[in-house]
Design an enzyme around this catalytic site. Structure first.
Site, mmCIF file in Angstrom:
data_model
loop_
_atom_site.group_PDB
_atom_site.id
_atom_site.type_symbol
_atom_site.label_atom_id
_atom_site.label_comp_id
_atom_site.label_asym_id
_atom_site.label_seq_id
_atom_site.Cartn_x
_atom_site.Cartn_y
_atom_site.Cartn_z
ATOM 1 N N GLY A 50 -7.044 -4.952 23.637
ATOM 2 C CA GLY A 50 -5.809 -4.488 23.026
ATOM 3 C C GLY A 50 -5.982 -3.292 22.115
ATOM 4 O O GLY A 50 -4.998 -2.666 21.722
ATOM 5 N N TYR B 212 3.396 -6.848 17.673
ATOM 6 C CA TYR B 212 3.674 -5.898 16.591
ATOM 7 C C TYR B 212 4.346 -4.648 17.138
ATOM 8 O O TYR B 212 5.389 -4.195 16.641
ATOM 9 C CB TYR B 212 2.365 -5.526 15.881
ATOM 10 C CG TYR B 212 2.485 -4.385 14.907
ATOM 11 C CD1 TYR B 212 2.952 -4.604 13.613
ATOM 12 C CD2 TYR B 212 2.126 -3.087 15.271
ATOM 13 C CE1 TYR B 212 3.066 -3.554 12.710
ATOM 14 C CE2 TYR B 212 2.239 -2.039 14.380
ATOM 15 C CZ TYR B 212 2.700 -2.271 13.094
ATOM 16 O OH TYR B 212 2.822 -1.222 12.211
ATOM 17 N N PHE C 150 0.817 -1.216 0.000
ATOM 18 C CA PHE C 150 0.000 0.000 0.000
ATOM 19 C C PHE C 150 0.852 1.268 0.000
ATOM 20 O O PHE C 150 0.863 2.042 -0.969
ATOM 21 C CB PHE C 150 -0.952 -0.059 1.191
ATOM 22 C CG PHE C 150 -1.488 1.251 1.675
ATOM 23 C CD1 PHE C 150 -2.030 2.166 0.795
ATOM 24 C CD2 PHE C 150 -1.461 1.566 3.031
ATOM 25 C CE1 PHE C 150 -2.534 3.381 1.241
ATOM 26 C CE2 PHE C 150 -1.968 2.774 3.484
ATOM 27 C CZ PHE C 150 -2.492 3.681 2.594
ATOM 28 N N SER D 262 5.709 2.828 14.319
ATOM 29 C CA SER D 262 4.257 2.935 14.502
ATOM 30 C C SER D 262 3.902 3.625 15.802
ATOM 31 O O SER D 262 4.616 3.498 16.812
ATOM 32 C CB SER D 262 3.644 1.531 14.499
ATOM 33 O OG SER D 262 2.293 1.566 14.892
#
Length: 312
Positions: free
Chosen positions: A274, A145, A14, A120
């Site tokens: 989460g 992650y 993307f 992130s």
């Protein structure tokens, strides 16, 4: 202009393919490393001389081959899904941390210094709840992650201090735009909502819809990535990439309905464990070091471009 290529890991995905388009349009030679697990060959420009190496960043030998002869790297390759890392921590770890370490080693061996890294906002966890999050906000990764992204930042800083790498670390908030795959259950909320809205299918919201995100259009992000590649010097410290504007999911749904002229039924279900409640970037450091396009792409304009609605 240098004839040495810029390597984009995850370049068929993307964000990567949107970056590759602009690099090619501006005359840069480009090499892409992508395992095509979520990226697509069709995302890459045809007959533009882009070199595609089909392989995984978790494979050290493949990464060495990809880095050879490059002048800079944009490292976007990752399993870009919080939920996937919860379901398969070991598998995602190979891409999201081992892949970064493989890249650092390959760059050290090849004498390539500049690397732009996609970290992130997930590294903050729920810290900064209800307020704008700056880069010094305490880190509290809630998922594998997020832990892998934060660990990657530390490895990049080690290679900066020890081996002269020039990492530009960007903590992406919520990026959206064309080519974000809505068919994946791990995809971004905008691509999922817009796909279902276009098809007239019910939209599911986990929680009350008042949770907020800081959405940034991918074309605006690409302009920042290009500046990071070309900037003569690199300042130490990660940089938040967002607009410092909070949009609730309910506001997002209203905007989608406005752009399309309709909105299917919305079903609210129990919030998922989460999930972060509120997320908004303090982007002062970003604005000090780089330039956002003027004007930035507002949510309705970005949605219109994503949805192919005329007048965008």
């Amino acid at each position: 202009m240098s004839e040495s290529p810029i390597l984009v890991t995850g370049g068929a995905g993307f964000i990567g393919s949107n970056l590759v388009d602009v690099l090619v349009a501006r005359g840069h030679p480009v090499r892409v490393l992508d395992n095509l697990s979520t990226g697509k060959r069709s995302n890459l420009p045809v007959d533009a001389g882009v070199e595609l190496i089909e392989g995984d960043v978790a494979d050290a030998q493949t990464v060495r081959r990809a880095v050879q002869g490059c002048r800079a790297v944009v490292h976007l390759a990752a399993v870009a899904s919080v939920q996937a890392s919860v379901d398969d921590p070991l598998g995602t770890h190979q891409s999201n941390l081992v892949g970064t370490l493989n890249l650092c080693e390959a760059m050290r061996e090849a004498g390539v210094c500049r690397v732009v890294f996609a970290s992130s906002a997930a590294v903050y966890g729920n810290n900064g709840e209800g307020q704008s999050i700056d880069e010094d906000t305490s880190k509290a990764p809630l998922t594998p992650y997020a832990a892998d992204k934060l660990a990657s930042e530390h490895y990049l800083d080690f290679y900066r201090r020890q081996h002269g790498l020039e990492p530009v670390v960007f903590r992406f908030f919520n990026i959206y735009g064309p080519r974000q795959d809505p068919s994946s259950p791990y995809s971004g909320v905008i691509s999922i909502f817009t796909e279902r809205a276009q098809q007239g299918l019910p939209i599911t919201v986990f929680g009350d819809g008042e949770q907020t995100r800081d959405f940034l259009y991918v074309g605006d992000l690409v302009e920042v990535l290009l500046q990071a590649l070309e900037h003569p010097t690199v300042e130490v410290g990660a940089v938040n990439v967002g607009l410092s504007h909070a949009t609730s999911l309910n506001e997002l749904l209203t905007a989608i309905g406005d752009v399309l002229g309709k909105l299917p039924p919305v079903n609210y279900q129990q919030a998922r464990g989460g999930d972060i409640r509120h997320s908004r970037a303090n982007n002062e450091r970003l604005l000090q070091r780089f330039r956002l396009p003027e004007p930035v792409t507002d949510i309705r304009t970005g949605l219109a471009r994503l949805l192919g609605v005329s007048g965008s």
